[in-house]
Design a protein around this motif. Structure first.
Motif, mmCIF file in Angstrom:
data_model
loop_
_atom_site.group_PDB
_atom_site.id
_atom_site.type_symbol
_atom_site.label_atom_id
_atom_site.label_comp_id
_atom_site.label_asym_id
_atom_site.label_seq_id
_atom_site.Cartn_x
_atom_site.Cartn_y
_atom_site.Cartn_z
ATOM 1 N N THR A 1 4.091 -7.330 -16.351
ATOM 2 C CA THR A 1 3.172 -8.382 -16.019
ATOM 3 C C THR A 1 2.849 -8.585 -14.801
ATOM 4 O OG1 THR A 1 4.347 -9.673 -17.964
ATOM 5 C CG2 THR A 1 2.854 -10.743 -16.268
ATOM 6 N N LEU A 2 3.841 -8.173 -13.793
ATOM 7 C CA LEU A 2 3.297 -8.304 -12.370
ATOM 8 C C LEU A 2 2.427 -6.979 -11.983
ATOM 9 C CD1 LEU A 2 4.152 -9.408 -9.587
ATOM 10 C CD2 LEU A 2 5.877 -7.497 -9.462
ATOM 11 N N ALA A 3 2.690 -5.870 -12.795
ATOM 12 C CA ALA A 3 1.657 -4.736 -12.294
ATOM 13 C C ALA A 3 0.205 -5.133 -12.843
ATOM 14 C CB ALA A 3 2.259 -3.510 -13.287
ATOM 15 N N VAL A 4 -0.009 -5.765 -13.997
ATOM 16 C CA VAL A 4 -1.358 -6.125 -14.405
ATOM 17 C C VAL A 4 -1.885 -6.942 -13.670
ATOM 18 C CG1 VAL A 4 -2.467 -7.365 -16.174
ATOM 19 C CG2 VAL A 4 -0.611 -5.525 -16.894
ATOM 20 N N VAL A 5 -1.115 -8.131 -12.899
ATOM 21 C CA VAL A 5 -1.475 -9.175 -12.129
ATOM 22 C C VAL A 5 -1.947 -8.424 -10.945
ATOM 23 C CG1 VAL A 5 -0.711 -11.156 -10.822
ATOM 24 C CG2 VAL A 5 -0.230 -11.095 -13.150
ATOM 25 N N ILE A 6 -1.191 -7.744 -10.247
ATOM 26 C CA ILE A 6 -1.442 -7.335 -8.979
ATOM 27 C C ILE A 6 -2.755 -6.079 -8.873
ATOM 28 C CG2 ILE A 6 -0.812 -5.427 -7.343
ATOM 29 C CD1 ILE A 6 2.161 -6.181 -7.625
ATOM 30 N N VAL A 7 -2.800 -5.463 -10.266
ATOM 31 C CA VAL A 7 -4.049 -4.619 -10.580
ATOM 32 C C VAL A 7 -5.367 -5.546 -10.745
ATOM 33 C CG1 VAL A 7 -5.004 -3.021 -11.963
ATOM 34 C CG2 VAL A 7 -2.645 -2.707 -11.078
ATOM 35 N N SER A 8 -5.176 -6.367 -11.140
ATOM 36 C CA SER A 8 -6.550 -7.478 -11.383
ATOM 37 C C SER A 8 -6.889 -8.125 -10.166
ATOM 38 C CB SER A 8 -5.936 -8.369 -12.583
ATOM 39 O OG SER A 8 -5.570 -7.840 -13.866
ATOM 40 N N ALA A 9 -5.746 -8.513 -9.469
ATOM 41 C CA ALA A 9 -6.181 -9.036 -8.309
ATOM 42 C C ALA A 9 -6.712 -8.124 -7.165
ATOM 43 C CB ALA A 9 -5.055 -9.958 -7.519
ATOM 44 N N PHE A 10 -6.270 -6.660 -7.220
ATOM 45 C CA PHE A 10 -6.472 -5.848 -6.377
ATOM 46 C C PHE A 10 -8.050 -5.673 -5.964
ATOM 47 C CE2 PHE A 10 -7.746 -1.183 -5.538
ATOM 48 C CZ PHE A 10 -6.821 -0.908 -4.517
ATOM 49 N N GLU A 11 -8.746 -5.791 -6.958
ATOM 50 C CA GLU A 11 -10.415 -5.383 -6.510
ATOM 51 C C GLU A 11 -10.911 -6.828 -5.772
ATOM 52 O OE1 GLU A 11 -14.520 -4.512 -9.018
ATOM 53 O OE2 GLU A 11 -12.720 -4.973 -10.134
ATOM 54 N N SER A 12 -10.198 -7.759 -5.812
ATOM 55 C CA SER A 12 -10.791 -9.183 -4.995
ATOM 56 C C SER A 12 -10.177 -9.280 -3.738
ATOM 57 C CB SER A 12 -10.753 -10.364 -5.836
ATOM 58 O OG SER A 12 -11.462 -10.069 -6.975
ATOM 59 N N VAL A 13 -8.940 -8.877 -3.355
ATOM 60 C CA VAL A 13 -8.034 -9.323 -2.517
ATOM 61 C C VAL A 13 -7.379 -8.041 -1.880
ATOM 62 C CG1 VAL A 13 -7.872 -11.634 -2.915
ATOM 63 C CG2 VAL A 13 -6.032 -9.827 -3.775
ATOM 64 N N GLY A 14 -7.535 -6.878 -2.430
ATOM 65 C CA GLY A 14 -7.042 -5.710 -1.890
ATOM 66 C C GLY A 14 -5.498 -5.454 -1.916
ATOM 67 N N ALA A 15 -4.852 -4.264 -1.378
ATOM 68 C CA ALA A 15 -3.330 -4.133 -1.525
ATOM 69 C C ALA A 15 -2.538 -4.600 -0.649
ATOM 70 C CB ALA A 15 -3.527 -2.545 -1.456
ATOM 71 N N ILE A 16 -3.241 -5.184 0.626
ATOM 72 C CA ILE A 16 -2.393 -5.845 1.586
ATOM 73 C C ILE A 16 -2.350 -7.399 1.374
ATOM 74 C CG2 ILE A 16 -1.911 -6.171 4.052
ATOM 75 C CD1 ILE A 16 -1.917 -3.062 3.045
ATOM 76 N N LEU A 17 -3.451 -7.960 1.174
ATOM 77 C CA LEU A 17 -3.353 -9.356 1.106
ATOM 78 C C LEU A 17 -2.532 -10.001 0.117
ATOM 79 C CD1 LEU A 17 -7.024 -10.082 2.657
ATOM 80 C CD2 LEU A 17 -4.727 -10.088 3.863
ATOM 81 N N VAL A 18 -2.823 -9.184 -1.069
ATOM 82 C CA VAL A 18 -2.156 -9.554 -2.343
ATOM 83 C C VAL A 18 -0.755 -9.937 -2.324
ATOM 84 C CG1 VAL A 18 -1.537 -7.279 -3.366
ATOM 85 C CG2 VAL A 18 -2.037 -9.140 -5.019
ATOM 86 N N ILE A 19 0.100 -9.124 -1.201
ATOM 87 C CA ILE A 19 1.647 -9.506 -0.946
ATOM 88 C C ILE A 19 1.571 -10.889 -0.537
ATOM 89 C CG2 ILE A 19 3.515 -8.870 0.418
ATOM 90 C CD1 ILE A 19 1.870 -5.902 0.850
ATOM 91 N N GLY A 20 0.963 -11.440 0.225
ATOM 92 C CA GLY A 20 0.926 -12.800 0.652
ATOM 93 C C GLY A 20 0.588 -13.827 -0.577
ATOM 94 N N MET A 21 -0.253 -13.472 -1.389
ATOM 95 C CA MET A 21 -0.434 -14.306 -2.517
ATOM 96 C C MET A 21 0.652 -14.458 -3.542
ATOM 97 S SD MET A 21 -4.526 -13.954 -2.933
ATOM 98 C CE MET A 21 -5.541 -14.602 -1.699
ATOM 99 N N LEU A 22 1.322 -13.268 -3.530
ATOM 100 C CA LEU A 22 2.526 -13.147 -4.446
ATOM 101 C C LEU A 22 3.793 -13.963 -3.799
ATOM 102 C CD1 LEU A 22 2.853 -9.356 -5.204
ATOM 103 C CD2 LEU A 22 2.796 -11.467 -7.180
ATOM 104 N N ILE A 23 3.890 -13.880 -2.596
ATOM 105 C CA ILE A 23 5.179 -14.466 -1.965
ATOM 106 C C ILE A 23 4.942 -15.976 -1.267
ATOM 107 C CG2 ILE A 23 6.949 -14.181 -0.304
ATOM 108 C CD1 ILE A 23 6.887 -12.116 -2.630
ATOM 109 N N LEU A 24 3.907 -16.031 -0.736
ATOM 110 C CA LEU A 24 3.671 -17.544 -0.005
ATOM 111 C C LEU A 24 4.016 -18.699 -1.021
ATOM 112 C CD1 LEU A 24 1.055 -16.464 2.757
ATOM 113 C CD2 LEU A 24 3.484 -17.428 3.155
#
Length: 341
Positions: free
Chosen positions: A231-254
């Motif tokens: 599920t996490l993989a699908v979420v990150i890939v779906s968010a990837f196009e909008s926020v990129g590989a770096i900023l998605v980490i902040g949205m996961l953790i913050l």
């Protein structure tokens, strides 16, 4: 030279996104909210399981999956009369190919981490570091080697293209525009995450806090773990196009980290994640307009500010409780002294 802090234009920063420019910024706010919400809900369980770095690993290691997917697509795409790749075919299959390649790379990353951790003496944090740095490096090498074949924007990979979401083709249903295609896909993923959370909340809760108890009541922690990773993989890939590989980490953790400072109840933390996502998305758009900066980055900055505020509140709460405890200890002996009379 630009001013460090631009002049504040009230109409542009505060009222504009809700009036004259709402057609554009409204979609951006909604997309930011959906990305932060879906990432934050999944990220809560990573934090409680002390696996926050897994999200970092997956977000970086999907890069080689993207490159390989583009190369595979370029190999099968038909050519026009001039020998060039068919632009229509590439546009139609670009997103599905990217999604499949990235999800596959994310799942491979999870398997590699587990294999290194379980079959060697390397600790899990070191296994995560080995996996995502190696795979990310492979992705960088592939981009440099085959840059002319994949047409992959490296800035999009790192920072995303949230500003371009309102410009994407609209999905229409019965003659009514539902929204841009990337937003509709993100909304579908968010709904799936919420449904899975409701269906498997008990299993996620017990395996996050006490795997031995989970075994005793018939819940297999390994199955739940791999389900969460998928599920996490699908979420990150779906968010990837909008926020990129770096900023998605902040949205996961913050969101989860902020909620954990305020409450120790998982259910409350999930609701606080919803609030955190909404505030980050809305205030992030206003901040990006003021600073004329990347919208996704501004949303992460707002999320960080909310974390700092929660941290200050948590520290103040601990200070008040400590003062009360000290005062109670000081008053206790006096109360215990018998009256001389």
């Amino acid at each position: 030279m630009k001013d460090l802090i631009p002049k504040f234009d009230y109409e542009l920063v505060v009222t504009g996104p809700w009036t004259t420019d709402f057609d554009m910024y409204g979609w951006m706010m909604l997309m930011g909210f959906l990305v932060t919400l879906s990432c934050g809900l999944a990220g809560n369980f990573l934090i409680w399981r002390r696996m926050a770095l897994v999200g970092d690993a997956i977000s970086h290691s999907i890069l080689p999956g993207l490159v390989i997917a583009f190369l595979a697509l370029a190999a099968v795409v038909p050519h026009d009369a001039d020998g060039e790749h068919s632009a229509e075919f590439m546009m139609r299959w670009r997103t599905p190919a990217m999604f499949v390649g990235a999800v596959a790379a994310a799942l491979v990353t999870v398997v590699i981490i587990e294999v290194i951790h379980k079959w060697t003496r390397v600790k899990q944090d070191a296994a995560i570091g080995i996996s995502f740095t190696s795979l990310f490096a492979i992705g960088v090498l592939l981009i440099n080697r085959f840059a002319s074949n994949i047409h992959l924007d490296q800035e999009c990979v790192l920072y995303g293209e949230l500003e371009y979401v309102p410009l994407e083709p609209m999905l229409s249903l019965g003659g009514t525009n539902i929204g841009p295609l990337p937003l509709v896909r993100m909304a579908l993923v968010t709904v799936i995450v919420i449904v899975l959370l409701l269906l498997f909340y008990k299993e996620l809760l017990v395996t996050s806090f006490d795997p031995n108890l989970a075994y005793s009541i018939g819940v297999n922690p390994s199955v739940v773990h791999y389900g969460l990773m998928m599920t996490l993989a699908v979420v990150i890939v779906s968010a990837f196009e909008s926020v990129g590989a770096i900023l998605v980490i902040g949205m996961l953790i913050l969101p989860g980290a902020t909620a954990a400072l305020i409450s120790q109840r998982l259910e409350v933390c999930l609701w606080l994640t919803v609030l955190h996502a909404a505030l980050s998305a809305v205030l992030g758009i206003h901040l990006s307009l003021w600073l004329n900066s990347n919208s996704a980055a501004a949303m992460v900055i707002v999320g960080t500010a909310l974390f700092v505020m929660a941290w200050a509140f948590h520290g103040l709460q601990k200070f008040v409780l400590l003062r009360r405890a000290v005062r109670s200890d000081a008053d206790g002996p006096q109360d215990s002294i018998p009256n001389a009379a």
